[in-house]
Design a protein around this motif. Structure first.
Motif, PDB file in Angstrom:
ATOM      1  N   ALA A  39     -14.424 -21.144   4.374  1.00 25.51           N
ATOM      2  CA  ALA A  39     -14.374 -20.825   5.647  1.00 25.51           C
ATOM      3  C   ALA A  39     -13.375 -22.323   6.889  1.00 25.51           C
ATOM      4  CB  ALA A  39     -16.259 -22.146   6.474  1.00 25.51           C
ATOM      5  N   CYS A  40     -13.193 -22.912   6.308  1.00 20.88           N
ATOM      6  CA  CYS A  40     -12.084 -23.441   7.300  1.00 20.88           C
ATOM      7  C   CYS A  40     -11.020 -22.551   7.145  1.00 20.88           C
ATOM      8  CB  CYS A  40     -11.491 -24.213   6.354  1.00 20.88           C
ATOM      9  SG  CYS A  40     -10.045 -25.441   6.866  1.00 20.88           S
ATOM     10  N   ARG A  41     -10.673 -21.798   6.338  1.00 16.49           N
ATOM     11  CA  ARG A  41     -10.028 -20.632   6.528  1.00 16.49           C
ATOM     12  C   ARG A  41     -10.250 -19.704   7.464  1.00 16.49           C
ATOM     13  NH1 ARG A  41      -4.082 -19.805   4.889  1.00 16.49           N
ATOM     14  NH2 ARG A  41      -3.857 -21.187   2.935  1.00 16.49           N
ATOM     15  N   ILE A  42     -11.312 -19.129   6.949  1.00 14.18           N
ATOM     16  CA  ILE A  42     -11.863 -18.007   8.474  1.00 14.18           C
ATOM     17  C   ILE A  42     -11.323 -18.735   9.310  1.00 14.18           C
ATOM     18  CG2 ILE A  42     -13.808 -16.541   9.244  1.00 14.18           C
ATOM     19  CD1 ILE A  42     -14.785 -17.178   6.538  1.00 14.18           C
ATOM     20  N   LEU A  43     -11.907 -20.008   9.773  1.00 15.11           N
ATOM     21  CA  LEU A  43     -11.742 -20.878  11.297  1.00 15.11           C
ATOM     22  C   LEU A  43     -10.840 -20.967  11.722  1.00 15.11           C
ATOM     23  CD1 LEU A  43     -13.798 -22.182  14.074  1.00 15.11           C
ATOM     24  CD2 LEU A  43     -13.557 -23.741  12.180  1.00 15.11           C
ATOM     25  N   THR A  44     -10.021 -21.270  10.606  1.00 10.91           N
ATOM     26  CA  THR A  44      -8.381 -21.746  11.040  1.00 10.91           C
ATOM     27  C   THR A  44      -7.752 -20.082  11.210  1.00 10.91           C
ATOM     28  OG1 THR A  44      -7.677 -21.761   8.981  1.00 10.91           O
ATOM     29  CG2 THR A  44      -7.897 -24.019  10.649  1.00 10.91           C
ATOM     30  N   PRO A 339     -24.636 -19.420   2.791  1.00  7.52           N
ATOM     31  CA  PRO A 339     -22.962 -19.543   3.104  1.00  7.52           C
ATOM     32  C   PRO A 339     -22.596 -19.670   4.272  1.00  7.52           C
ATOM     33  CG  PRO A 339     -23.764 -18.560   1.117  1.00  7.52           C
ATOM     34  CD  PRO A 339     -24.563 -18.646   1.850  1.00  7.52           C
ATOM     35  N   ILE A 340     -21.533 -21.161   4.207  1.00 11.63           N
ATOM     36  CA  ILE A 340     -21.202 -21.131   5.780  1.00 11.63           C
ATOM     37  C   ILE A 340     -19.808 -20.603   5.903  1.00 11.63           C
ATOM     38  CG2 ILE A 340     -22.095 -23.755   5.545  1.00 11.63           C
ATOM     39  CD1 ILE A 340     -18.671 -24.579   4.996  1.00 11.63           C
ATOM     40  N   SER A 341     -19.645 -20.030   5.030  1.00 16.32           N
ATOM     41  CA  SER A 341     -18.213 -18.867   4.685  1.00 16.32           C
ATOM     42  C   SER A 341     -19.091 -17.683   4.940  1.00 16.32           C
ATOM     43  CB  SER A 341     -17.730 -18.243   3.908  1.00 16.32           C
ATOM     44  OG  SER A 341     -18.849 -17.890   2.812  1.00 16.32           O
ATOM     45  N   ALA A 348     -16.974 -14.421  13.676  1.00 16.78           N
ATOM     46  CA  ALA A 348     -16.128 -13.984  13.430  1.00 16.78           C
ATOM     47  C   ALA A 348     -16.323 -11.879  14.315  1.00 16.78           C
ATOM     48  CB  ALA A 348     -15.101 -13.745  12.584  1.00 16.78           C
ATOM     49  N   SER A 349     -16.999 -11.368  13.388  1.00 12.55           N
ATOM     50  CA  SER A 349     -17.549 -10.139  14.100  1.00 12.55           C
ATOM     51  C   SER A 349     -17.914 -10.309  15.247  1.00 12.55           C
ATOM     52  CB  SER A 349     -18.919  -9.502  12.781  1.00 12.55           C
ATOM     53  OG  SER A 349     -18.129  -9.774  11.345  1.00 12.55           O
ATOM     54  N   GLU A 350     -18.617 -11.239  15.626  1.00 14.24           N
ATOM     55  CA  GLU A 350     -19.310 -11.346  17.351  1.00 14.24           C
ATOM     56  C   GLU A 350     -17.839 -11.514  17.961  1.00 14.24           C
ATOM     57  OE1 GLU A 350     -21.953 -11.622  18.513  1.00 14.24           O
ATOM     58  OE2 GLU A 350     -23.088 -11.143  16.795  1.00 14.24           O
ATOM     59  N   LEU A 351     -17.010 -11.872  17.346  1.00 18.28           N
ATOM     60  CA  LEU A 351     -15.866 -11.882  18.632  1.00 18.28           C
ATOM     61  C   LEU A 351     -15.416 -10.214  18.713  1.00 18.28           C
ATOM     62  CD1 LEU A 351     -14.713 -15.960  17.894  1.00 18.28           C
ATOM     63  CD2 LEU A 351     -15.621 -14.932  19.518  1.00 18.28           C
ATOM     64  N   GLY A 352     -14.865  -9.974  17.021  1.00 19.73           N
ATOM     65  CA  GLY A 352     -14.317  -8.894  17.015  1.00 19.73           C
ATOM     66  C   GLY A 352     -13.520  -8.753  16.477  1.00 19.73           C
ATOM     67  N   ASP A 357      -9.113  -9.687   4.961  1.00 18.70           N
ATOM     68  CA  ASP A 357      -8.073 -11.376   4.850  1.00 18.70           C
ATOM     69  C   ASP A 357      -9.583 -12.024   5.174  1.00 18.70           C
ATOM     70  OD1 ASP A 357      -6.089 -10.446   3.998  1.00 18.70           O
ATOM     71  OD2 ASP A 357      -5.006 -11.723   6.051  1.00 18.70           O
ATOM     72  N   LEU A 358     -10.813 -12.616   5.963  1.00 23.58           N
ATOM     73  CA  LEU A 358     -12.004 -12.902   6.367  1.00 23.58           C
ATOM     74  C   LEU A 358     -12.616 -12.455   5.555  1.00 23.58           C
ATOM     75  CD1 LEU A 358     -11.577 -12.954  10.453  1.00 23.58           C
ATOM     76  CD2 LEU A 358     -10.370 -14.809   8.560  1.00 23.58           C
TER      77      LEU A 358
END
Length: 893
Positions: A39-44, A339-341, A348-352, A357-358
């Protein structure tokens, strides 16, 4: 406050619009677990794309969380000279009040805005309701009313909400909106209630009035009038403490009656008195208003307003009712939700912004939850079972894989032929530049692509428990299984990538054929799962990603390696050190007998601080090693740490075999218990390795699954709890892990399929019986109509009518035996298919509540520092008394 899932991107979009070069960096607090790292990787990745500055801070436990609050979070407060900011908690603090844990609450400043907004994304349950429904932005007005924050309605954030003032915001995955309505009503009602002392004036409540009579508003005329002697006694007994008689109210008085001074009224304590026949007046006293004439005689029947004591009793009763609702919610035990990931990928999907990778990071995070027994479990009011909730997420991930990874036209026919004929696992990429994600029928082996087939099967927890690998007979069963599949021990001992290509292509077919002989129905996904639906098939299949010719890794293998890095270290030699340097000193509760030795405690604290200062920061080192291993550009770091994961798997097999084979597992009153220490079959290196809570949890899951299979073979279907302790001689403590109800084992696809088939047969049988009953009714109605047409005589028609009435009752009584039998069959199958049993037995862990109760009862020196409340550290000398008190408590169900 909580952010509903429909507005998942609301806060991030506002952050994106308001960020500027002088904005403080977003502080990200990350727990040391694979799901939180993904989840941290996705957010960063999202923050880097939007050029938002951020800072990552690993947090190993509540001690680290308090330290981070003092050093990093509190300086961000406006009152401390900071400019506010955003703090994101990934897998951190969902079970505690984060405002208090981070030091954002201030008694001197009250509920003033501090500008620090804390975003909480956590899969652990139950929520701390102060984070969910509480609000720091509310402030009192001068007239006593409460001002509500704009855009927040009963803790729920709407589109009108404007961040910036601070507070705790919980990201809802859907369970708050669907399942916590009763808890929300109770929490908000308790917030608005005034403080009432329960011990005040509770002794003589029955001397003056009856609660039932006053609560229901009974007339005073229906009561018996007091005699003059009684009135004189009441008058003499109404003198105050100074001996001065209280003023009596005269019936012919028309002047206001003065009242004695009283404390200021509390907000919310209202009584009603009748000013006129139709207009109620709200008062804060039980006495009549001053402008009301009291010349009516005593015998007049007027509605008496409830007294202050009666209203206080009502308030206490209502408060206890709401407190019981919250207490029952917290007493459910620990469970896990989405899961938080997966939740961050939805953001990320809401933001398009979703990409391959994500998606891969999300798949790895979701796959890692099964390694730690984190079965997703709904609440008691949910209708879905844990398996349905997890499978729904996996189904969405499979659809995303098909959408973002279309098969090239040149490889379409070849892929279709391979998947339809054999369903072989992919071990090579399609081309040197292929980085796509594929769906693969992964067997329940361990690191099969990076180990030999024999070692992969030997170290599999699923095979070990079903074949009894800890015995010689179990090893022979494994050899026989390989022999029946036509694979020699020499061929199975070489690396899987170097095996014969025909054996690898036919491995799945051979497992499907011979695994049921040994009770291994769920070893590989069923052949019918790939054909169950056009787009929704491949249930139980795994995920694989290739990096050209460099490597081909499954998501479960990556999760295993990342978890091993966090638990063992960057090399197998790191396990000789403490996994958490700040835990050298164990605090002593004031209730403990050892608390009187203040001098010794100070010396121990100084010695612990000296040892901690010499220790390197292995928490940060391991965190960033695992963080770098998740890089999507190259699999080099993952491949380099595969020996670390193999080392941990060998240690689990050795230690688990020694515990079960040497009969080291004791059966106490409420659970089974074992201690990992140096003994026959367990070396000092393994004991030091399992001092880490994550490694000890994996060992406990391995042992719990083996014990559950042994008990199931004996006819005991109820899974028992397990407590596993590991002795850390260097610190003089024991790390204790409790797994409720067998520890949330993985899904047995064979048994799930058998249950679904039985249910389908019962449904089909019920439907056939219903259709048969409808046909019988229609036939009898037709026969009755024919008889009525033939009978012309009215007298002869009455008797058939009586018979018709009997016939009308027959269709209702005839199917009763069938319905009883079907209901019996349903009740027989309830223990297997009931979601309530799964929630109470496997999905929830009650050891967190039991540990806290035992500490409060015995005063044992225990440290609860892990975010997993089922993991505690107990002083070596207090372990025996701690376990003895724990055995007297019910921890399952």
């Amino acid at each position: 406050m909580y952010l509903p899932r429909t507005l998942l991107a609301h806060l991030y979009s506002h952050l994106l619009r308001t960020v500027h070069p002088l904005s403080p960096p977003v502080l990200i607090l990350v727990a040391l677990e694979p799901d939180a790292l993904c989840a941290c990787r996705i957010l960063t990745a999202l923050l880097r794309r939007d050029y938002i500055p951020h800072k990552i801070q690993p947090v190993a436990g509540y001690g680290d969380l308090a330290r981070v609050g003092d050093e990093l979070v509190q300086p961000m407060r406006i009152q401390e000279g900071g400019s506010g900011g955003v703090v994101v908690c990934l897998g951190v603090g969902g079970l505690v009040d984060l405002s208090a844990a981070l030091g954002l609450d201030s008694e001197e400043e009250g509920n003033t805005a501090h500008g620090v907004e804390v975003w909480v994304v956590d899969a652990r349950r139950p929520w701390n309701l102060e984070n969910v429904f509480g609000s720091l932005q509310s402030a009192g007005l001068e007239d006593g009313r409460e001002r509500r924050e704009a855009g927040v309605e009963q803790g729920k954030i709407s589109r009108d909400y404007r961040p910036g003032k601070g507070g705790v915001v919980v990201f809802d995955d859907g369970d708050i909106e669907e399942e916590l309505q009763a808890e929300k009503e109770a929490f908000l009602a308790l917030q608005d209630m005034p403080d009432v002392d329960e011990e005040e004036n509770d002794d003589d409540g029955d001397d003056t009035e009856s609660e039932d009579g006053n609560a229901d508003g009974l007339d005073s005329g229906s009561r018996k009038r007091k005699s003059w002697s009684d009135r004189e006694e009441d008058q003499s007994g109404s003198e105050d403490e100074n001996g001065r008689p209280a003023r009596r109210r005269r019936s012919n008085s028309s002047s206001p009656i003065p009242t004695s001074p009283s404390r200021p009224p509390r907000r919310g304590l209202l009584t009603t008195s009748q000013k006129t026949s139709s207009e109620p007046v709200f008062s804060l006293s039980a006495s009549p208003p001053s402008n009301q004439q009291s010349s009516a005689p005593i015998t007049t029947t007027t509605a008496k307003a409830p007294s202050a004591r009666t209203l206080r009793r009502r308030l206490l009763k209502l408060r206890r009712k709401h407190e019981n609702v919250l207490r029952a919610y917290y007493a459910l035990g620990t469970s896990y939700s989405e899961p938080i990931s997966s939740l961050l990928y939805s953001l990320a999907s809401e933001l398009g912004r979703e990409d391959n990778d994500l998606l891969w990071l999300t798949i790895v995070g979701v796959s890692s939850t099964d390694l730690y027994g984190r079965t997703m479990s709904p609440s008691a009011r949910a209708t879905s079972t844990p398996n349905e909730k997890g499978e729904r997420i996996n189904r969405i991930l499979r659809d995303e894989v098909r959408r973002l990874n279309p098969i090239p036209p040149a490889d379409l026919m070849r892929e279709r032929d391979i998947s339809s004929s054999t369903g072989a696992m992919p071990i090579y990429a399609r081309s040197p530049t292929d980085t796509s994600i594929r769906i693969s029928p992964e067997p329940r082996f361990l690191l099969i692509r990076h180990w030999s087939l024999y070692d992969s099967m030997l170290h599999s927890p699923y095979l070990a428990s079903r074949l009894h690998i800890w015995t010689d007979a179990g090893r022979r069963r494994l050899h026989k299984l390989l022999a029946k599949m036509g694979i020699s021990l020499k061929e199975a001992g070489v690396g899987y990538t170097h095996m014969d290509i025909d054996l690898k292509r036919g491995l799945r077919e051979r497992l499907l054929k011979f695994a049921p002989v040994y009770g291994l129905d769920g070893l590989v996904p069923d052949a019918d799962s790939s054909r169950s639906g056009h787009e929704g098939g491949h249930e139980g299949w795994g995920f694989v990603r290739c990096w050209g010719w460099k490597a081909c890794l499954s998501a479960v293998d990556v999760a295993i390696v990342v978890g091993a890095i966090l638990e063992v270290g960057t090399s197998v030699l790191d396990n000789t050190h403490s996994h958490f340097p700040s835990t050298h000193g164990l605090p002593t509760p004031p209730t403990s007998a050892a608390s009187s030795t203040d001098g010794d405690g100070a010396q121990e604290a100084e010695a612990a601080a000296a040892v901690a200062s010499k220790d390197p920061d292995y928490t940060t080192t391991r965190f960033y090693a695992a963080y770098d291993a998740l890089a999507s550009s190259s699999p080099t770091d993952i491949l380099a740490h595969i020996p670390t994961a193999q080392h941990l798997a060998r240690a689990i097999l050795r230690t688990g075999t020694a515990l079960i084979a040497k009969h080291q597992i004791r059966h106490l009153r409420a659970f089974r218990m074992a201690v990992v220490k140096e003994a026959a079959g367990v070396g000092a290196e393994d004991v030091r390795l399992f001092a880490h809570p994550g490694a000890l949890v994996k060992l406990a899951l391995w042992v719990a699954e083996g014990v559950a299979v042994l008990e199931g073979e004996k006819g005991k279907r109820k899974a028992e709890a397990l407590v596993l302790a590991s002795l850390d001689e260097g610190r003089g403590v024991c790390v204790v892990v409790g797994l409720g109800g067998g520890g949330g084992r993985g899904v047995d696809y064979g048994r799930e399929k058998e249950r679904s088939e039985k249910k389908a047969k019962r449904d089909a049988s019920k439907e056939a019986k219903r259709i048969e009953r409808e046909k019988n009714k229609a036939e009898k109605k037709r026969l009755r109509a024919q008889r009525r047409e033939k009978d012309d005589d009215a007298e002869d028609r009455e008797k058939p009518e009586d018979e018709d009435e009997d016939d009308d009752e027959e269709p209702e009584t005839e199917p009763d035996p069938d319905s009883d039998s079907s209901s019996d069959s349903d009740s027989d199958s309830d223990p297997d298919s009931s979601s309530t049993a799964m929630r109470k037995g496997i999905a929830r862990n009650n050891f967190g509540n039991a540990f806290q109760a035992v500490v409060a009862e015995t005063g044992a020196r225990v440290k609860v520092d892990s975010f997993e409340h089922c993991v505690v550290e107990v002083l070596k000398e207090d372990l025996a008394g701690f376990l003895e008190a724990l055995s007297l408590r019910s921890v399952v169900g």
